[in-house]
Design a protein around this motif. Structure first.
Motif, PDB file in Angstrom:
ATOM      1  N   LYS A 180      25.457 -10.226 -24.135  1.00  0.00           N
ATOM      2  CA  LYS A 180      24.168  -9.510 -23.731  1.00  0.00           C
ATOM      3  C   LYS A 180      23.979  -8.306 -24.483  1.00  0.00           C
ATOM      4  CE  LYS A 180      23.654  -8.718 -18.735  1.00  0.00           C
ATOM      5  NZ  LYS A 180      23.985  -7.589 -17.349  1.00  0.00           N
ATOM      6  N   VAL A 190      28.845 -17.216 -14.584  1.00  0.00           N
ATOM      7  CA  VAL A 190      29.939 -16.219 -14.662  1.00  0.00           C
ATOM      8  C   VAL A 190      31.343 -16.994 -14.330  1.00  0.00           C
ATOM      9  CG1 VAL A 190      30.960 -14.243 -13.826  1.00  0.00           C
ATOM     10  CG2 VAL A 190      28.446 -14.712 -13.862  1.00  0.00           C
ATOM     11  N   THR A 227      24.432 -19.914 -19.331  1.00  0.00           N
ATOM     12  CA  THR A 227      25.563 -19.197 -18.789  1.00  0.00           C
ATOM     13  C   THR A 227      26.060 -19.116 -17.439  1.00  0.00           C
ATOM     14  OG1 THR A 227      24.358 -17.216 -18.064  1.00  0.00           O
ATOM     15  CG2 THR A 227      24.825 -17.234 -20.293  1.00  0.00           C
ATOM     16  N   LEU A 262      24.198 -16.903 -14.303  1.00  0.00           N
ATOM     17  CA  LEU A 262      24.076 -16.643 -14.143  1.00  0.00           C
ATOM     18  C   LEU A 262      22.740 -16.381 -14.468  1.00  0.00           C
ATOM     19  CD1 LEU A 262      24.781 -13.559 -14.169  1.00  0.00           C
ATOM     20  CD2 LEU A 262      25.354 -13.625 -17.030  1.00  0.00           C
ATOM     21  N   PRO A 281      34.234  -8.566 -16.929  1.00  0.00           N
ATOM     22  CA  PRO A 281      33.325  -9.889 -16.642  1.00  0.00           C
ATOM     23  C   PRO A 281      33.208 -10.795 -17.945  1.00  0.00           C
ATOM     24  CG  PRO A 281      31.986  -7.940 -15.547  1.00  0.00           C
ATOM     25  CD  PRO A 281      33.422  -7.269 -16.780  1.00  0.00           C
ATOM     26  N   GLN A 282      33.123 -12.582 -17.115  1.00  0.00           N
ATOM     27  CA  GLN A 282      33.404 -13.500 -18.745  1.00  0.00           C
ATOM     28  C   GLN A 282      32.418 -14.117 -18.079  1.00  0.00           C
ATOM     29  OE1 GLN A 282      37.185 -15.524 -17.806  1.00  0.00           O
ATOM     30  NE2 GLN A 282      37.124 -15.771 -19.662  1.00  0.00           N
ATOM     31  N   VAL A 283      31.920 -14.004 -18.895  1.00  0.00           N
ATOM     32  CA  VAL A 283      30.998 -15.624 -19.028  1.00  0.00           C
ATOM     33  C   VAL A 283      31.110 -16.704 -20.063  1.00  0.00           C
ATOM     34  CG1 VAL A 283      28.736 -14.277 -17.794  1.00  0.00           C
ATOM     35  CG2 VAL A 283      29.357 -14.631 -20.774  1.00  0.00           C
ATOM     36  N   HIS A 301      33.032 -12.111 -23.450  1.00  0.00           N
ATOM     37  CA  HIS A 301      32.543 -10.572 -22.400  1.00  0.00           C
ATOM     38  C   HIS A 301      31.003 -10.208 -22.259  1.00  0.00           C
ATOM     39  CE1 HIS A 301      35.802  -8.985 -23.918  1.00  0.00           C
ATOM     40  NE2 HIS A 301      36.367  -8.753 -22.963  1.00  0.00           N
ATOM     41  N   ARG A 302      30.553 -10.584 -20.990  1.00  0.00           N
ATOM     42  CA  ARG A 302      29.322 -10.275 -20.140  1.00  0.00           C
ATOM     43  C   ARG A 302      28.628  -9.567 -20.994  1.00  0.00           C
ATOM     44  NH1 ARG A 302      27.939 -10.632 -14.257  1.00  0.00           N
ATOM     45  NH2 ARG A 302      25.031 -10.005 -13.852  1.00  0.00           N
TER      46      ARG A 302
END
Length: 349
Positions: free
Chosen positions: A143, A166, A164, A71, A127-129, A138-139
């Protein structure tokens, strides 16, 4: 003198270059990463194309089939101080093999199966990072954490300047759990439907359950009977009652027609049965019976002798007048015995 002047000029030039390099590094990396002394508008020239590239990259990745991708954007160019060796250069980007080892460590820890450490909610399909320190979030949560903390530190291990990537491990686990639940619900539905069919066809052994089973069967038969009756139920039942009564009358008439008349020996046997019974009261008027042919009780008065007695073929005794009155008020053409309701032949005694 000239040599000294040359050396001092070289030393001063080196000192100036070192100071400028350190100042540029401090300005770019510590004060504001997107600011440059040479061109203050460079940050706008660099940022705008980078955002468009990231958007294009995200669109292509969304079109792909759950592909994993890094990412972070491309690393910033080295400063003059880093190139001169005055400041340590940042670590290089992780390779694909290193990301594989990081992900294996995360799978071993079971981070994707646990809730997010920031919001404490399940990942589901969000979405997962994966961070380079093998922690998963969690993305959107990551953030928000970076925006409000102002630092790029891992919320779990406080690692600085992480990378990071994804991943979709939590989404695959969630789909697998959903499939398991759907299969379990379907198997339960099939088992319950089969059990209901067995309960309708097999009689249970328990007394209460057996009673309920037969009650349900009887209710089902009654419902089907009423459902298939196209006429009025009351009229249908009244027709059944009339047909039963007419059939009963026909059978009674047939029985009366086929009753043979007793012979003289049969009358003697019937009279002996009356004597054995030892009942000398008329069942109709409830008064005493007297007959010259039958033994009388001691002390009976002579005024009872004039009432004649009738013996029936069913071995019951009546006063002749009482029996005639009963026959006169009877509806049937051939009445039955007032006691046993059987067709009879009579004989005066």
């Amino acid at each position: 003198m000239e040599m000294r002047k040359g050396l001092t000029s070289k030393a001063s030039n080196k000192l100036v270059i070192t100071s400028v390099a350190l100042q540029d590094h401090i300005t770019r990396s510590l004060l504001h990463p997107n600011f440059s002394l040479s061109d203050p508008l460079m940050r706008y020239k660099i940022q705008a194309p980078r955002k468009r590239v990231e958007k294009r990259g995200l669109q292509t990745q969304d079109q792909q089939e759950e592909g994993e991708y890094v990412l972070d954007s491309a690393p910033a160019p080295l400063t003059l101080a880093q190139k001169l060796g005055l400041v340590a250069s940042p670590a290089g980007r992780l390779t694909e093999d290193e990301w594989t080892r990081v992900k294996a460590r995360s799978v071993q820890q079971g981070d994707s199966a646990q809730p997010c450490a920031i919001c404490r909610e399940e990942f589901c399909l969000q979405p997962q990072v994966l961070l380079s320190c093998s922690h998963v979030f969690h993305r959107a949560c990551l953030k928000a954490f970076e925006r409000y903390s102002g630092r790029k530190w891992c919320p779990m291990c406080r690692k600085n300047q992480y990378e990071t990537r994804v991943i979709h491990d939590a989404a695959r686990l969630f789909r697998h759990q959903c499939a398991i639940r759907i299969q379990a619900c379907w198997r339960g539905y099939i088992a319950r439907r089969r059990y209901r069919k067995l309960r309708k066809s097999i009689c249970p052994k328990d007394k209460q359950l057996r009673r309920k089973f037969f009650e349900a069967k009887l209710q089902e038969l009654n419902d089907s009977f009423v459902r298939y009756c196209h006429t009025d139920t009351e009229a249908f039942l009244s027709d059944i009652n009339r047909s039963l009564s007419s059939s009963r009358q026909v059978f009674q008439q047939l029985e009366r027609k086929h009753v043979p008349e007793p012979q003289e020996s049969d009358w003697d046997r019937i009279q002996s049965q009356v004597i054995q019974r030892d009942v000398w009261d008329c069942p109709i008027c409830l008064t005493a019976l007297c007959s010259p042919s039958l033994p009388t009780e001691a002390g009976t008065s002579n005024h009872r002798q004039h009432r004649r007695t009738v013996l029936l073929s069913c071995s019951h005794l009546f006063h002749q007048l009482c029996l005639e009155a009963f026959e006169a008020f009877s509806i049937d053409s051939r009445p039955s015995c007032p006691l046993c309701r059987s067709v009879y032949h009579k004989k005066n005694i």
